[in-house]
Design a protein around this motif. Structure first.
Motif, PDB file in Angstrom:
ATOM      1  N   UNK A   1       0.836  -1.184   0.000  1.00  0.00           N
ATOM      2  CA  UNK A   1       0.000   0.000   0.000  1.00  0.00           C
ATOM      3  C   UNK A   1       0.876   1.242   0.000  1.00  0.00           C
TER       4      UNK A   1
ATOM      5  N   UNK B   1       2.817   3.788   1.381  1.00  0.00           N
ATOM      6  CA  UNK B   1       3.396   3.648   2.720  1.00  0.00           C
ATOM      7  C   UNK B   1       3.111   4.826   3.624  1.00  0.00           C
ATOM      8  N   UNK B   2       2.810   4.504   4.830  1.00  0.00           N
ATOM      9  CA  UNK B   2       2.615   5.543   5.827  1.00  0.00           C
ATOM     10  C   UNK B   2       3.490   5.126   6.999  1.00  0.00           C
ATOM     11  N   UNK B   3       4.349   5.990   7.444  1.00  0.00           N
ATOM     12  CA  UNK B   3       5.220   5.571   8.532  1.00  0.00           C
ATOM     13  C   UNK B   3       4.558   5.787   9.866  1.00  0.00           C
ATOM     14  N   UNK B   4       4.146   6.961  10.080  1.00  0.00           N
ATOM     15  CA  UNK B   4       3.583   7.232  11.383  1.00  0.00           C
ATOM     16  C   UNK B   4       2.414   8.177  11.199  1.00  0.00           C
ATOM     17  N   UNK B   5       1.305   7.765  11.755  1.00  0.00           N
ATOM     18  CA  UNK B   5       0.100   8.546  11.553  1.00  0.00           C
ATOM     19  C   UNK B   5       0.275   9.947  12.103  1.00  0.00           C
ATOM     20  N   UNK B   6       0.873  10.010  13.283  1.00  0.00           N
ATOM     21  CA  UNK B   6       0.936  11.308  13.937  1.00  0.00           C
ATOM     22  C   UNK B   6       1.780  12.316  13.167  1.00  0.00           C
TER      23      UNK B   6
ATOM     24  N   UNK C   1      -5.151  10.038   0.574  1.00  0.00           N
ATOM     25  CA  UNK C   1      -5.945   8.825   0.488  1.00  0.00           C
ATOM     26  C   UNK C   1      -7.421   9.063   0.785  1.00  0.00           C
ATOM     27  N   UNK C   2      -7.732  10.155   1.400  1.00  0.00           N
ATOM     28  CA  UNK C   2      -9.108  10.328   1.850  1.00  0.00           C
ATOM     29  C   UNK C   2     -10.031  10.236   0.646  1.00  0.00           C
ATOM     30  N   UNK C   3     -11.169   9.678   0.856  1.00  0.00           N
ATOM     31  CA  UNK C   3     -11.988   9.120  -0.206  1.00  0.00           C
ATOM     32  C   UNK C   3     -11.969   9.859  -1.544  1.00  0.00           C
TER      33      UNK C   3
ATOM     34  N   UNK D   1      -0.582  12.637  -6.127  1.00  0.00           N
ATOM     35  CA  UNK D   1      -1.802  13.333  -5.718  1.00  0.00           C
ATOM     36  C   UNK D   1      -2.568  13.816  -6.943  1.00  0.00           C
TER      37      UNK D   1
ATOM     38  N   UNK E   1      -2.875  11.058   4.637  1.00  0.00           N
ATOM     39  CA  UNK E   1      -4.315  10.840   4.763  1.00  0.00           C
ATOM     40  C   UNK E   1      -5.051  11.691   3.752  1.00  0.00           C
ATOM     41  N   UNK E   2      -4.549  12.881   3.553  1.00  0.00           N
ATOM     42  CA  UNK E   2      -5.204  13.764   2.617  1.00  0.00           C
ATOM     43  C   UNK E   2      -5.194  13.124   1.229  1.00  0.00           C
TER      44      UNK E   2
ATOM     45  N   UNK F   1       0.929  11.618   8.966  1.00  0.00           N
ATOM     46  CA  UNK F   1      -0.437  11.253   8.626  1.00  0.00           C
ATOM     47  C   UNK F   1      -1.164  12.311   7.834  1.00  0.00           C
ATOM     48  N   UNK F   2      -0.974  13.549   8.203  1.00  0.00           N
ATOM     49  CA  UNK F   2      -1.732  14.613   7.569  1.00  0.00           C
ATOM     50  C   UNK F   2      -1.701  14.537   6.059  1.00  0.00           C
TER      51      UNK F   2
END
Lengths: 499, 352
Positions: free
Chosen positions: B16, B18-23, B33-35, B351, B30-31, B26-27
């Motif tokens: 997928x 890759x995301x290392x750390x949400x905190x 990936x957000x729907x 993006x 997530x942006x 994440x911003x």
């Protein structure tokens, strides 16, 4: 009703270049109460995801105000929202697949169990256990997260969010890819959270679930609020009418010529680790639906027919000729099409122009000695954009800008440029809204009417019943039942054959 | 393996995003990936970037020209220097065209430098004995073979292209030294046409147009882009992945051979140590042109601009009398800077 609602949204608008995703009517408010599970429903593109992304701090509204327990609330980013007690679990699992479940559970919270960058494995285990305790089902902490089914990954994400003890949890279409058991586990987790005084904002396409699970339902259409209902005073039919404005979905009425030579015939096909001794027949103009739970092996059947994996024994016959495809290329040449379940990672290129996506599977036939004609390619794309009603900004738009249903239509359009004899579809409407779903169903019906054989693998029982002429159920890699749809099997019956 | 993995495990065998750390990160992730927040695919300059991505190569060209135009004056801006620059860029650009396609497909070719040297040497040796045409053919066939070896090891034996071509870098150099007996080989006079002004420019123009057509107007080009975008999608759409990869590396070898011919013609001799470190120059030209190493995007014109910027940079510094070591340092900084830019653009590419 309490004096201050847990969350209040007022006059929210969110604009994107070219579109408005959310637009409240002037002065309109949307309130959420503590202890509630509050559903947001609507077609894809109705603005649900955008709305929750504003609440979660993923984006900022163009105009409008939000109030969290009466206090003005304008999170600049996810971290700030999280510190205010608002957390979100997204549709796609955000999981590091090479890490263990334990590491994933504490992802981003390393500071909690590590001092000065060093940690004691036992402390970490204790934290992970505490997080796991919030789930109704245990997942092996040492397992590699990437090896787990999607539903376990989502549960891990839930636990990861819950361990921070948020007051408001947003769940965006979690259940789209889950099995029945996964959904039950999820519902229980959410109920417990709400019972503890938390607020859940829940986005789902599964209206049964919504009516069953939620306290309130807010229906969105084209970025505006249609209405908010008490879940107890409504039903699925009513909600879906409000969502689309008109009635949808009807069962197929087709007459399949039983004597026609089969398009596809599987004779005791076995694939190691996937399925054993599968025999079935797909005739021209027939939709054969395969249903099964997570590990039923139905996916393996599709991949074996398409040449992605090698069967160990048995035969595949296409139009009466035994075939043994060594690659999808050969299957495609023979007129077999495959629409995979994982649309975004297998079905299409999110960043490639729509016309190029559509061209990809048929270039060998439409090109002149390998040379492409961009005008022809654009014309083809525009034809399908019109025919399938793909909502986009022209054939140069990229699928990333489209909603799930429209993306799926692009993935399917790729196989319509040439007339294929056999179309294999795996969960074609997963994560697709009702409108898009009925449009995709119409396409499938049309293809069957034109004489293609269709193998439909779906987790969605409604879909199987609505589309299939013959339904095959699978259990642990083997066929457990096969019936004609004229016998009008019920969902309960089908589930019975799968369990 | 747990009993539940089959279906989903299969679907998830692709890594997928890759995301290392949400905190921490994440911003942004997530942006992305957000729907479905609709993002205008033309609005590239959002966030950290100050200008649209496609502008960067053009702008760097203008910056370099202006800078040396002012500091080095007429010696830099003269017609004869311009002609020199064009020839220099052609030497970089021709092999870099092959590298461009390979990078767009998501792979890498580290062997170009050695293959340029090898093909030049083989061509020169054969041409001396058997005449120009046979010499040219020998060079091209050598390049094709080197590319075929790369392609087969990569596509069929499934060794990562980085390793395969790293191996070829060493092998091709070794063979060059072996066949030449460590001696430079003078090329025949007729060979020199490929290193002088109309000849080298014609060669360059043909390569440029050929590669452009191949990338933009053929199904092979479309498949190349598809491979770089997401190999599994391409495979499931019926693309012959192995075949495309092999042809790609053969094409890379062929372009390296043309580069080898041009280089030996320009120098007047094929030397066993020719084009040392050239793989980095070629990759730098591609990257400086704005083609990200992640694959899936890129075009040929950008590589020409990248090559032009690189050769201007070197030429300008020579005119200004900048010492060799400073040239090296500048080149290195520019390469890293280019990658920095290309990474930023790659993210926007995802993006977008």
């Amino acid at each position: 009703m309490s004096a201050t609602p847990a969350l209040e949204l007022k006059g929210i608008e969110k604009h994107y270049p070219g579109t408005v995703a959310v637009r409240f009517r002037p002065g309109e408010k949307l309130t959420f109460e503590d202890g509630h599970i509050h559903a947001l429903v609507g077609q894809n593109g109705a603005g649900k995801s955008t709305l929750v992304s504003l609440i979660a701090g993923l984006q900022k509204p163009t105009t409008g105000d939000m109030f969290l327990r009466g206090e003005p609330y304008a999170p600049a980013n996810v971290g700030q929202a999280r510190r205010s007690g608002v957390d979100i679990v997204l549709q796609e699992p955000l999981i590091e697949e090479h890490m263990s479940v334990e590491e994933n559970l504490l992802l981003g919270r390393e500071a909690r169990y590590a001092r000065h960058g060093l940690f004691n494995p036992r402390t970490r285990r204790r934290f992970a256990e505490a997080a796991m305790a919030r789930l109704p089902r245990r997942i092996d902490l040492k397992a590699r997260a990437g090896d787990l089914p999607i539903e376990s990954q989502k549960l891990i994400e839930m636990a990861r969010a819950l361990v921070l003890e948020p007051k408001l949890l947003i769940v965006d279409e979690l259940s789209a890819a889950m099995s029945a058991r996964g959904v039950k586990d999820l519902e229980q987790t959410l109920r417990e959270f709400a019972a503890g005084g938390g607020l859940v904002i829940y986005i789902s396409h599964h209206l049964d679930e919504v009516v069953d699970l939620c306290d309130r339902v807010t229906i969105l259409r084209d970025g505006t609020i249609v209405t908010t209902l008490e879940a107890k005073q409504t039903n699925k039919q009513h909600i879906s009418e409000l969502m689309v404005g008109n009635e949808v979905e009807e069962s197929a009425h087709r007459s399949v010529n039983e004597d026609a030579a089969p398009v596809l015939e599987l004779k005791s096909l076995s694939v190691p680790g996937q399925c054993t001794d599968i025999s079935l027949v797909v005739r021209p103009g027939e939709v054969v639906g395969i249903g099964g739970l997570m590990d039923s092996g139905a996916a393996g059947v599709a991949l074996a027919v398409f040449g992605m994996i090698k069967p160990s024994s048995g035969s595949v016959e296409l139009n009466g000729t035994p075939v043994r495809f060594r690659s999808p290329t050969q299957a495609v040449s023979a007129g077999v099409a495959y629409v995979p379940a994982d649309r975004d990672r297998e079905g299409l290129f999110l960043n490639m122009r729509i016309d190029r996506n559509i061209d990809l599977a048929s270039m060998s036939w439409t090109s002149m000695a390998g040379f492409l004609d961009p005008r022809r390619s654009a014309a083809t794309a525009n034809k399908f954009i019109k025919r399938l009603d793909i909502r986009c900004r022209g054939c140069r738009d990229i699928p990333l800008n489209l909603s799930g249903g429209n993306r799926q239509k692009v993935a399917i359009a790729k196989w319509l440029v040439r007339d294929n004899r056999l179309l294999i579809l795996h969960n074609p409407t997963r994560g697709v809204d009702i409108g898009g779903r009925s449009e995709i169903h119409a396409v499938i019906n049309e293809l069957a009417d034109r004489g293609a054989g269709i193998l439909l693998i779906s987790d969605d029982l409604h879909e199987l019943i609505a589309l299939s002429d013959t339904i095959v159920t699978m259990r642990r890699g083997a066929v457990s039942a096969q019936m004609s749809n004229r016998a009008k099997p019920t969902e309960k019956e089908l589930i019975g054959h799968m369990l | 393996m747990s009993p539940e993995t089959d279906d989903a495990g299969l679907a998830l065998s692709q890594p997928p995003v890759g995301i290392d750390s949400i905190d921490e990160q994440g911003g942004a992730a997530l942006r992305a990936k957000s729907a479905h927040p609709r993002i205008n695919y033309r609005s590239w300059g959002r966030g950290t970037q100050l200008m649209p991505a496609w502008l960067v190569p053009f702008l760097s060209l203008i910056v370099v020209t202006t800078f040396f135009g002012i500091t080095a004056g007429s010696r830099f801006l003269s017609l004869s220097n311009f002609s020199f620059l064009l020839q220099q860029s052609a030497i970089i650009a021709i092999p870099a065209f092959g590298v461009t396609l390979i990078i767009i497909a998501g792979s890498i070719d580290l062997s170009v430098g050695s293959v340029v040297a090898l093909t030049g040497m083989v061509g020169a040796l054969v041409a001396v004995d058997h005449g120009l045409v046979v010499g040219l053919l020998a060079a091209l066939v050598t390049g094709l073979l080197a590319g075929l070896c790369n392609g087969l090891a990569f596509a069929v034996l499934k060794v990562p292209s980085f390793i395969v071509t790293l191996g070829m870098l060493s092998v091709a150099r070794g063979v060059t030294v072996k066949v030449s007996g460590s001696q430079p080989e003078n090329v025949p006079d007729s060979w020199l046409w490929f290193g002088e002004m109309p000849g080298i420019f014609i060669l360059f123009a043909i390569c440029f147009m050929g590669t452009s057509v191949l990338l933009h107007l053929t199904s092979f080009g479309r498949r190349t882009v598809a491979l770089g975008g997401q190999e599994r999608v391409a495979r499931l759409a019926g693309v012959r992945v192995q075949q495309v990869k092999i042809i790609l590396f053969c094409f890379g070898g062929l372009m390296a051979a043309l580069g080898g011919i041009a280089l030996s013609a320009r120098v007047g001799a094929a030397t066993p140590d020719a084009a040392g470190g050239f793989e980095l120059t070629a990759i730098a030209a591609v990257v400086l042109g704005g083609t990200p190493l992640t694959g899936g995007i890129g075009n040929v014109l950008n590589t020409v601009i990248g090559a032009l910027v690189l050769s201007m940079l070197l030429n300008g510094m020579v005119i200004l009398g900048v010492s060799g070591e400073i040239q090296l340092i500048t080149q290195g900084v520019v390469l890293v800077g280019a990658v920095l830019l290309s990474l930023d653009r790659a993210k926007i590419g995802i993006i977008k």
